[in-house]
Design a protein around this motif. Structure first.
Motif, mmCIF file in Angstrom:
data_model
loop_
_atom_site.group_PDB
_atom_site.id
_atom_site.type_symbol
_atom_site.label_atom_id
_atom_site.label_comp_id
_atom_site.label_asym_id
_atom_site.label_seq_id
_atom_site.Cartn_x
_atom_site.Cartn_y
_atom_site.Cartn_z
ATOM 1 N N GLN A 175 -11.117 5.753 -7.887
ATOM 2 C CA GLN A 175 -9.900 5.464 -7.146
ATOM 3 C C GLN A 175 -9.298 4.134 -7.585
ATOM 4 N N ALA A 176 -10.124 3.154 -7.888
ATOM 5 C CA ALA A 176 -9.639 1.845 -8.297
ATOM 6 C C ALA A 176 -8.945 1.897 -9.656
ATOM 7 N N LEU A 177 -9.205 2.933 -10.436
ATOM 8 C CA LEU A 177 -8.637 3.034 -11.773
ATOM 9 C C LEU A 177 -7.275 3.721 -11.786
ATOM 10 N N GLN A 178 -6.868 4.317 -10.671
ATOM 11 C CA GLN A 178 -5.604 5.026 -10.607
ATOM 12 C C GLN A 178 -4.448 4.032 -10.472
ATOM 13 N N PRO A 179 -3.437 4.149 -11.322
ATOM 14 C CA PRO A 179 -2.282 3.254 -11.201
ATOM 15 C C PRO A 179 -1.495 3.557 -9.935
ATOM 16 N N THR A 230 6.282 -1.747 11.435
ATOM 17 C CA THR A 230 5.390 -0.594 11.277
ATOM 18 C C THR A 230 5.325 -0.143 9.821
ATOM 19 N N ASP A 231 6.463 -0.127 9.142
ATOM 20 C CA ASP A 231 6.495 0.312 7.741
ATOM 21 C C ASP A 231 5.737 -0.653 6.827
ATOM 22 N N VAL A 232 5.911 -1.948 7.045
ATOM 23 C CA VAL A 232 5.206 -2.930 6.213
ATOM 24 C C VAL A 232 3.707 -2.835 6.449
ATOM 25 N N ARG A 233 3.306 -2.730 7.695
ATOM 26 C CA ARG A 233 1.870 -2.613 7.998
ATOM 27 C C ARG A 233 1.287 -1.325 7.424
ATOM 28 N N SER A 234 2.063 -0.258 7.446
ATOM 29 C CA SER A 234 1.613 1.005 6.859
ATOM 30 C C SER A 234 1.422 0.865 5.349
ATOM 31 N N ARG A 283 -4.520 -1.363 0.846
ATOM 32 C CA ARG A 283 -5.935 -1.673 1.075
ATOM 33 C C ARG A 283 -6.804 -0.463 0.766
ATOM 34 N N SER A 284 -6.381 0.706 1.200
ATOM 35 C CA SER A 284 -7.184 1.912 0.990
ATOM 36 C C SER A 284 -7.294 2.270 -0.491
ATOM 37 N N ARG A 285 -6.307 1.850 -1.276
ATOM 38 C CA ARG A 285 -6.330 2.107 -2.721
ATOM 39 C C ARG A 285 -6.918 0.933 -3.505
ATOM 40 N N LEU A 286 -7.477 -0.018 -2.779
ATOM 41 C CA LEU A 286 -8.143 -1.185 -3.361
ATOM 42 C C LEU A 286 -7.195 -2.082 -4.148
ATOM 43 N N ALA A 287 -5.900 -2.015 -3.861
ATOM 44 C CA ALA A 287 -4.922 -2.869 -4.543
ATOM 45 C C ALA A 287 -4.696 -4.162 -3.771
#
Length: 80
Positions: free
Chosen positions: A4-8, A50-54, A60-64
């Motif tokens: 997942q960390a390797l996906q652009p 809400t949009d910025v937090r989303s 975060r979930s994509r490790l970026a």
């Protein structure tokens, strides 16, 4: 790191603006980032919070996006 960390990740439009602010001002608190983004688009922070937090949650979930223990308690994150 996993695959997942390797996906652009391609960011466009307002997401790209949020990322640019994050990169320029990191570490930055979520509320500060919301305020700066609202100023960029001349809208109320409440209108986009809400949009910025989303977006931050997705990054975060994509490790970026990384929130260290020292900064997470303050809601501060970096692009590391």
């Amino acid at each position: 790191m996993g695959e997942q960390a390797l996906q652009p990740i391609a960011l466009q439009g307002s997401a790209l603006v949020v990322w640019g602010l994050l990169v320029r001002h990191a570490p930055i608190g979520e509320d500060d980032l919301v305020f700066m983004t609202a100023a960029e688009f001349d809208v109320s922070p409440d209108h986009i919070r809400t949009d910025v937090r989303s977006l931050l949650s997705e990054l975060r979930s994509r490790l970026a996006l990384h929130c260290s223990e020292a900064t997470a308690s303050e809601g501060r994150c970096t692009d590391e």
